[in-house]
Design a protein around this motif. Structure first.
Motif, PDB file in Angstrom:
ATOM      1  N   VAL A 384       0.805  -1.215   0.000  1.00 37.40           N
ATOM      2  CA  VAL A 384       0.000   0.000   0.000  1.00 37.40           C
ATOM      3  C   VAL A 384       0.841   1.269   0.000  1.00 37.40           C
ATOM      4  CG1 VAL A 384      -2.025  -1.091   1.018  1.00 37.40           C
ATOM      5  CG2 VAL A 384      -0.280  -0.099   2.514  1.00 37.40           C
ATOM      6  N   PHE A 385       2.156   1.160   0.251  1.00 32.81           N
ATOM      7  CA  PHE A 385       3.002   2.349   0.120  1.00 32.81           C
ATOM      8  C   PHE A 385       4.457   1.954   0.068  1.00 32.81           C
ATOM      9  CE2 PHE A 385       2.963   2.711   4.961  1.00 32.81           C
ATOM     10  CZ  PHE A 385       4.341   2.546   5.143  1.00 32.81           C
ATOM     11  N   ASN A 386       5.300   2.948  -0.220  1.00 31.08           N
ATOM     12  CA  ASN A 386       6.750   2.774  -0.226  1.00 31.08           C
ATOM     13  C   ASN A 386       7.409   3.935   0.516  1.00 31.08           C
ATOM     14  OD1 ASN A 386       9.469   1.852  -1.386  1.00 31.08           O
ATOM     15  ND2 ASN A 386       9.338   3.957  -2.121  1.00 31.08           N
ATOM     16  N   GLU A 387       8.132   3.623   1.592  1.00 29.30           N
ATOM     17  CA  GLU A 387       9.009   4.572   2.291  1.00 29.30           C
ATOM     18  C   GLU A 387       8.332   5.915   2.585  1.00 29.30           C
ATOM     19  OE1 GLU A 387      12.649   4.898   0.120  1.00 29.30           O
ATOM     20  OE2 GLU A 387      13.203   2.815   0.460  1.00 29.30           O
ATOM     21  N   GLU A 388       7.354   5.883   3.452  1.00 26.73           N
ATOM     22  CA  GLU A 388       6.611   7.095   3.783  1.00 26.73           C
ATOM     23  C   GLU A 388       7.063   7.663   5.126  1.00 26.73           C
ATOM     24  OE1 GLU A 388       4.453   8.920   2.171  1.00 26.73           O
ATOM     25  OE2 GLU A 388       4.472   7.675   0.360  1.00 26.73           O
ATOM     26  N   PRO A 389       7.290   8.975   5.220  1.00 23.42           N
ATOM     27  CA  PRO A 389       7.733   9.582   6.484  1.00 23.42           C
ATOM     28  C   PRO A 389       6.778   9.345   7.647  1.00 23.42           C
ATOM     29  CG  PRO A 389       8.061  11.110   4.664  1.00 23.42           C
ATOM     30  CD  PRO A 389       7.297   9.948   4.113  1.00 23.42           C
ATOM     31  N   MET A 390       5.501   9.091   7.360  1.00 21.68           N
ATOM     32  CA  MET A 390       4.519   8.901   8.428  1.00 21.68           C
ATOM     33  C   MET A 390       4.412   7.441   8.861  1.00 21.68           C
ATOM     34  SD  MET A 390       1.551  11.460   7.009  1.00 21.68           S
ATOM     35  CE  MET A 390       0.463  11.199   8.402  1.00 21.68           C
ATOM     36  N   GLN A 391       5.319   6.599   8.396  1.00 23.73           N
ATOM     37  CA  GLN A 391       5.200   5.163   8.648  1.00 23.73           C
ATOM     38  C   GLN A 391       5.331   4.789  10.136  1.00 23.73           C
ATOM     39  OE1 GLN A 391       8.301   3.660   6.134  1.00 23.73           O
ATOM     40  NE2 GLN A 391       9.851   4.920   7.090  1.00 23.73           N
ATOM     41  N   GLY A 392       5.965   5.630  10.926  1.00 20.48           N
ATOM     42  CA  GLY A 392       6.141   5.340  12.338  1.00 20.48           C
ATOM     43  C   GLY A 392       5.278   6.185  13.243  1.00 20.48           C
ATOM     44  N   ALA A 395      -0.923   8.514  12.939  1.00 26.24           N
ATOM     45  CA  ALA A 395      -1.659   8.891  11.717  1.00 26.24           C
ATOM     46  C   ALA A 395      -1.341   7.915  10.587  1.00 26.24           C
ATOM     47  CB  ALA A 395      -1.319  10.321  11.322  1.00 26.24           C
ATOM     48  N   GLY A 396      -0.078   7.551  10.430  1.00 26.50           N
ATOM     49  CA  GLY A 396       0.292   6.599   9.390  1.00 26.50           C
ATOM     50  C   GLY A 396      -0.390   5.257   9.579  1.00 26.50           C
ATOM     51  N   LYS A 397      -0.443   4.802  10.826  1.00 27.91           N
ATOM     52  CA  LYS A 397      -1.119   3.533  11.109  1.00 27.91           C
ATOM     53  C   LYS A 397      -2.598   3.611  10.746  1.00 27.91           C
ATOM     54  CE  LYS A 397      -2.384   0.608  15.053  1.00 27.91           C
ATOM     55  NZ  LYS A 397      -2.250   0.431  16.512  1.00 27.91           N
ATOM     56  N   GLU A 398      -3.255   4.713  11.097  1.00 33.89           N
ATOM     57  CA  GLU A 398      -4.670   4.871  10.775  1.00 33.89           C
ATOM     58  C   GLU A 398      -4.905   4.918   9.272  1.00 33.89           C
ATOM     59  OE1 GLU A 398      -7.462   4.860  12.802  1.00 33.89           O
ATOM     60  OE2 GLU A 398      -5.933   4.011  14.132  1.00 33.89           O
ATOM     61  N   MET A 399      -4.000   5.546   8.545  1.00 32.74           N
ATOM     62  CA  MET A 399      -4.124   5.592   7.086  1.00 32.74           C
ATOM     63  C   MET A 399      -4.009   4.189   6.490  1.00 32.74           C
ATOM     64  SD  MET A 399      -1.840   9.037   6.554  1.00 32.74           S
ATOM     65  CE  MET A 399      -1.841   9.084   4.753  1.00 32.74           C
ATOM     66  N   VAL A 400      -3.057   3.410   6.985  1.00 29.76           N
ATOM     67  CA  VAL A 400      -2.881   2.050   6.476  1.00 29.76           C
ATOM     68  C   VAL A 400      -4.076   1.176   6.822  1.00 29.76           C
ATOM     69  CG1 VAL A 400      -1.517  -0.061   6.741  1.00 29.76           C
ATOM     70  CG2 VAL A 400      -0.374   2.117   6.356  1.00 29.76           C
ATOM     71  N   ARG A 401      -4.658   1.367   7.998  1.00 29.84           N
ATOM     72  CA  ARG A 401      -5.838   0.583   8.357  1.00 29.84           C
ATOM     73  C   ARG A 401      -6.936   0.744   7.308  1.00 29.84           C
ATOM     74  NH1 ARG A 401      -8.552   2.314  12.888  1.00 29.84           N
ATOM     75  NH2 ARG A 401      -9.798   0.414  12.749  1.00 29.84           N
ATOM     76  N   ARG A 402      -7.111   1.936   6.806  1.00 29.71           N
ATOM     77  CA  ARG A 402      -8.156   2.194   5.811  1.00 29.71           C
ATOM     78  C   ARG A 402      -7.794   1.618   4.450  1.00 29.71           C
ATOM     79  NH1 ARG A 402      -8.453   4.990  10.036  1.00 29.71           N
ATOM     80  NH2 ARG A 402     -10.360   6.061  10.712  1.00 29.71           N
ATOM     81  N   LEU A 403      -6.526   1.703   4.093  1.00 29.09           N
ATOM     82  CA  LEU A 403      -6.101   1.099   2.840  1.00 29.09           C
ATOM     83  C   LEU A 403      -6.211  -0.424   2.913  1.00 29.09           C
ATOM     84  CD1 LEU A 403      -2.946   3.310   2.133  1.00 29.09           C
ATOM     85  CD2 LEU A 403      -5.232   3.556   1.150  1.00 29.09           C
ATOM     86  N   HIS A 404      -5.829  -0.976   4.030  1.00 29.35           N
ATOM     87  CA  HIS A 404      -5.929  -2.424   4.251  1.00 29.35           C
ATOM     88  C   HIS A 404      -7.375  -2.879   4.115  1.00 29.35           C
ATOM     89  CE1 HIS A 404      -6.065  -6.215   6.518  1.00 29.35           C
ATOM     90  NE2 HIS A 404      -4.752  -6.314   6.336  1.00 29.35           N
ATOM     91  N   MET A 420       8.478  -0.529   4.295  1.00 31.62           N
ATOM     92  CA  MET A 420       8.882   0.410   5.345  1.00 31.62           C
ATOM     93  C   MET A 420      10.390   0.654   5.321  1.00 31.62           C
ATOM     94  SD  MET A 420       6.581  -0.709   8.645  1.00 31.62           S
ATOM     95  CE  MET A 420       7.248   0.650   9.615  1.00 31.62           C
ATOM     96  N   SER A 421      10.760   1.894   5.575  1.00 34.37           N
ATOM     97  CA  SER A 421      12.180   2.263   5.622  1.00 34.37           C
ATOM     98  C   SER A 421      12.513   2.908   6.962  1.00 34.37           C
ATOM     99  CB  SER A 421      12.512   3.222   4.483  1.00 34.37           C
ATOM    100  OG  SER A 421      11.712   4.394   4.574  1.00 34.37           O
ATOM    101  N   GLY A 422      11.920   2.401   8.029  1.00 39.55           N
ATOM    102  CA  GLY A 422      12.148   2.947   9.354  1.00 39.55           C
ATOM    103  C   GLY A 422      10.872   2.943  10.164  1.00 39.55           C
ATOM    104  N   GLY A 423      10.985   3.301  11.439  1.00 39.05           N
ATOM    105  CA  GLY A 423       9.830   3.350  12.314  1.00 39.05           C
ATOM    106  C   GLY A 423       9.378   1.991  12.792  1.00 39.05           C
ATOM    107  N   PHE A 424      10.176   0.931  12.525  1.00 38.69           N
ATOM    108  CA  PHE A 424       9.770  -0.427  12.879  1.00 38.69           C
ATOM    109  C   PHE A 424       9.523  -0.597  14.381  1.00 38.69           C
ATOM    110  CE2 PHE A 424      13.000  -0.541   9.479  1.00 38.69           C
ATOM    111  CZ  PHE A 424      12.221  -0.998   8.419  1.00 38.69           C
TER     112      PHE A 424
END
Length: 817
Positions: A384-392, A395-404, A420-424
């Motif tokens: 659903v995305f590639n290397e997004e600054p909001m991944q950690g 807000a990023g988690k909520e966005m992914v929940r909707r895409l999922h 993901m490129s960080g925020g693990f």
């Protein structure tokens, strides 16, 4: 092409009415001096390199371009569903039909379909299509091209019909091991009354034998949609699809009304089971399978993103030779044709969404991707995305929940991931909202993450980012040249050998995707101007192999023995000096010989790291032997060549199709007097062609500023490439190559009969007359200096007096015109 400003109130009033588009979208716009082009088309690939243009886009000007096209529709189509489908327009697009603004596209990677039905005209009342392609918009940080760069289709369906991408029939395996094919069929109806429909579906094997079948019915209201569903159950265990044996079946769906089939779809499907085990990685049909993947951008040397279908196929075939079994489509939807070939050739595919945004316009792009590709057996996961600054972040988690959730509504079978490129390790991160953790680099964190999340499967969604210039075996930073011997990598990445070692040693890492399979235009890391292309590829921009090709073959190829050795063995002036030699094999043992003498041997070959030797240079024959129980199972040879004496042309295939769409890559190289490839040749080559066209040129040099169009190209470290396309017909295509001081080369490509893609015949531009105006008659007046013609000049049977009466009006004067 600015839109004209209305001159007064009435013009303003009319300008916002349906059918009254102005400027280049207007019906009466004069486009007589516009350039005719053939789709697919990428105008950016023809632009010169410009240091002031965007570096990430490869220093190519983009901007805004317009397309116009006249289409004639047969009156027999009246009452049917008529669609205009664009598979890809870079980057944003506005589309007009007959002066009405009918569609917008907000992504160059997503197709757009226009319902022409309410706007359509028939017969001599022609249809104007106008497209404004805004390529000043950037969706990525790589070369994205410009214009209508994928196919455009005119689609006709009956009034009661199966909707576009309206069939979902992906096979699934039940907990008891039995296979089922849940089928849902979306139906549409453009008639003015409800319609009762019967839908029949069956699954056929390659021989046309029916494995299972069923039916369902639905009532479709006027100007509405309905869905018919059924579940098909094969009576016997079907043959399974896998990368090593990509067995396909056909799902045939028929729409029946009053006993007659009025619409049909035939889709390739595959029976395969994908399970990600947190400890063992990917289990494909119950077998632990390592993902040996590459990331791909979609452009190619010479043609930009308007890659002909045959070149797309050839690129995939090159990856198959590599031992690659998976492709990550970075970072957006690829062409439909690529997905079809991945099914047939046997590639696992990570299908990837372009923009990280759950707002309605962007959510629709993800939903379009899933609808289009969810029947392909090659697709194993949705990213659903590639290397997004909001991944950690929360807000990023909520966005992914909707895409999922959006993916799950359309495809409940496949896992959802994110690159993901960080925020693990953040308290909240998107890893908590996906099924499959995707690591972009950060290979040192594999063990830590697995220890913290032992129940979540993971893979390397992107790794490596190693640098290399094809045919170069020493780095020269001043010249922006990087050795191909796998010594340099981006600070966030690793070499090919380091990266795969980290993945191969960990069963819980399902596999990885190398950045990248081929070089691409733009993103000229680690250098900028004059570098205009990437250095990351296992192959260069033309598909010519770098040393990394041999490294990955040794690591990945299991179907046959191989051996690879680099560099070449033509080093005049370096006699007696040590040459660093890298040799790799997938066989148990390895041996090197120089002029028949053993100069290196390994009893237990390391197929991941390979082996480095330092051999004093002596002209002659250097060969690498792959050994199994003392027997030679593979061999690679480099010989010292003499100076270049002639050119050579080598086609990718033996013949070209008879239609005007088939294309082919032709390799250009120089050979010495004994016919051996000269790896150090840098000659400038001029080409001439008959019976076809040269649509693109390249040589794999990321620093080259030569035009990718025309008929001239320099060899780069011994190689160049021409993309040729034949004229329609069976006459052979003839390609000739010349260079100063070298014997010319001539290639005659025979043609084979091939049915071309169906095409709508072009209509010449014309002025449309909507109404007639007649001026009032002029009053009769005296005529001076008029004399009737002599009687001897009269021809025919009429008398001279009658002729004079016809030439004058009733009162004797000339009739007004």
């Amino acid at each position: 092409m600015p839109f004209p400003e209305p001159a007064d109130h009435n013009a303003t009033y009319l300008s916002v009415k349906a059918g009254n588009a102005g400027g280049a979208a207007a019906l009466d716009f004069d486009a007589s001096d516009w350039q005719p082009v053939t789709l697919p088309h990428d105008w950016a690939s023809a632009q010169p390199f410009d240091a002031t243009a965007n570096v990430s886009q490869g220093y190519r000007a983009r901007g805004i371009g317009w397309y116009r096209r006249l289409i004639r529709l047969d009156p027999a189509l009246s009452g049917q569903k008529i669609e205009l489908r664009f598979d890809g327009i870079a980057s944003h697009a506005t589309i007009w039909v007959n002066g009405s603004e009918v569609a917008h596209s907000w992504s160059g990677y997503t197709g757009v379909t226009v319902d022409l039905t309410p706007f359509a005209r028939y017969g001599d009342d022609l249809n104007w299509i106008a497209v404004r392609a805004d390529a000043s918009v950037r969706e990525g940080w790589w070369y994205e091209g410009a214009g209508i760069y994928r196919h455009a289709w005119l689609i006709t369906r009956p009034a009661l019909h199966i909707a576009g991408d309206g069939v979902h029939g992906h096979p699934v395996r039940a907990t008891d091991g039995a296979w089922q094919v849940p089928v849902s069929v979306t139906l549409g109806n453009v008639a003015d009354a409800p319609a009762q429909a019967e839908v029949r579906a069956r699954v056929e094997d390659a021989r046309g034998r029916v494995l299972c079948q069923g039916s369902a019915s639905a009532t479709v209201s006027a100007l509405d949609q309905a869905t018919a569903t059924m579940t098909l159950t094969p009576g016997a265990a079907p043959a399974l699809w896998s990368p090593d044996d990509p067995v396909l079946h056909d799902l045939v769906v028929e729409l029946v009304r009053d006993g007659a089939v009025i619409d049909q779809r035939r889709l390739a499907i595959g029976f395969r089971e994908v399970v990600f085990d947190p400890a063992r990685g990917l289990l494909l049909n119950g077998v632990a399978t390592k993902i040996k993947g590459v990331c791909l951008h979609q452009d190619h040397a010479g043609v930009g993103v308007a890659v002909p279908d045959a070149i797309m196929l050839w690129r995939l075939q090159r990856l198959k030779q590599l031992g690659c079994n998976a492709i990550r489509m970075t970072h957006g939807a690829c062409a439909r044709e690529v997905m079809d070939w991945c099914d047939r050739l046997g590639f696992l595919v990570m299908a990837e969404n372009r923009l990280f945004n759950p707002a309605p316009d962007y959510l629709a792009q993800l939903e379009w991707l899933v609808r289009r590709d969810r029947n392909h057996p090659c697709v194993f996961a949705w990213s659903v995305f590639n290397e997004e600054p909001m991944q950690g972040t929360h807000a990023g988690k909520e966005m992914v929940r909707r895409l999922h959730a959006a993916v799950r509504r359309l495809d409940p079978a496949r896992p959802v991931t994110a690159a993901m490129s960080g925020g693990f390790f953040n308290p909240e991160n998107v890893g908590q909202a996906v099924d499959l953790m995707g690591f972009n680099y950060y290979q040192g964190d594999y063990d830590r993450y697995h220890a913290l999340h032992p129940d979540q499967p993971m893979l390397s969604s992107e790794d490596t980012s190693a640098y290399g210039t094809r045919g170069a075996f020493a780095s020269d930073p001043q010249a922006h040249v990087i050795t191909a011997l796998d010594k340099e990598a981006a600070g966030w990445g690793a070499t090919h050998r380091q990266s795969w070692q980290a993945i191969a040693a960990r069963p819980f890492v399902a596999g990885g995707f190398v950045w990248t399979g081929l070089d691409y235009h733009g993103e000229p890391t680690p250098y900028a101007w004059p570098s205009a292309g990437s250095f990351f590829g296992i192959m260069d921009l033309c598909g010519f192999a770098k040393t990394a090709f041999g490294i990955r073959q040794a690591q990945w190829l299991d179907s046959e023995p191989m051996v690879w050795i680099d560099p070449h063995w033509t080093w005049p002036g370096r006699e007696g000096q040590d040459i660093e030699v890298l040799a790799l094999t997938n066989a148990p043992a390895l041996e090197l010989r120089l002029n028949g003498k053993v100069v290196g041997a390994v009893a237990r070959a390391d197929r991941i790291q390979g082996h480095t030797f330092h051999i004093p240079y002596a002209p002659g024959r250097l060969e690498a032997l792959a050994l199994d129980s003392g027997r030679v199972v593979a061999r690679m040879v480099h010989e010292t060549t003499g100076p270049a004496r002639a050119l050579r042309l080598t086609p990718a295939r033996r013949a070209l199709g008879s239609d005007a769409a088939d294309a082919m890559a032709v390799a250009i190289d120089a050979i010495d007097a004994q016919g051996r490839h000269v790896p150090v040749a840098q000659d400038s080559v001029t080409l001439a062609i008959r019976g076809g066209a040269i649509i693109g040129l390249g040589n794999g040099d990321p620093n080259s500023h030569e035009s990718e169009k025309g008929n001239q190209r320099r060899l780069f470290n011994g190689l160049a490439q021409a993309i040729v396309q034949g004229e329609a017909g069976l006459a052979p295509m003839v390609l000739e190559a010349r260079a100063p001081g070298l014997a010319p080369a001539r290639l005659v490509l025979p043609r084979v009969a091939r049915e071309g893609l169906p095409a709508v015949a072009p209509e010449p531009p014309r002025q449309r007359l909507a109404r007639w105006l007649r001026s009032p008659p002029c009053p009769p007046g005296p005529i001076r200096h008029w004399r009737p013609p002599p009687a001897t000049t009269i021809r025919g049977t009429a008398s001279a007096a009658a002729t004079r009466r016809r030439a004058t009006g009733p009162g004797g004067s000339i009739a007004p015109r």
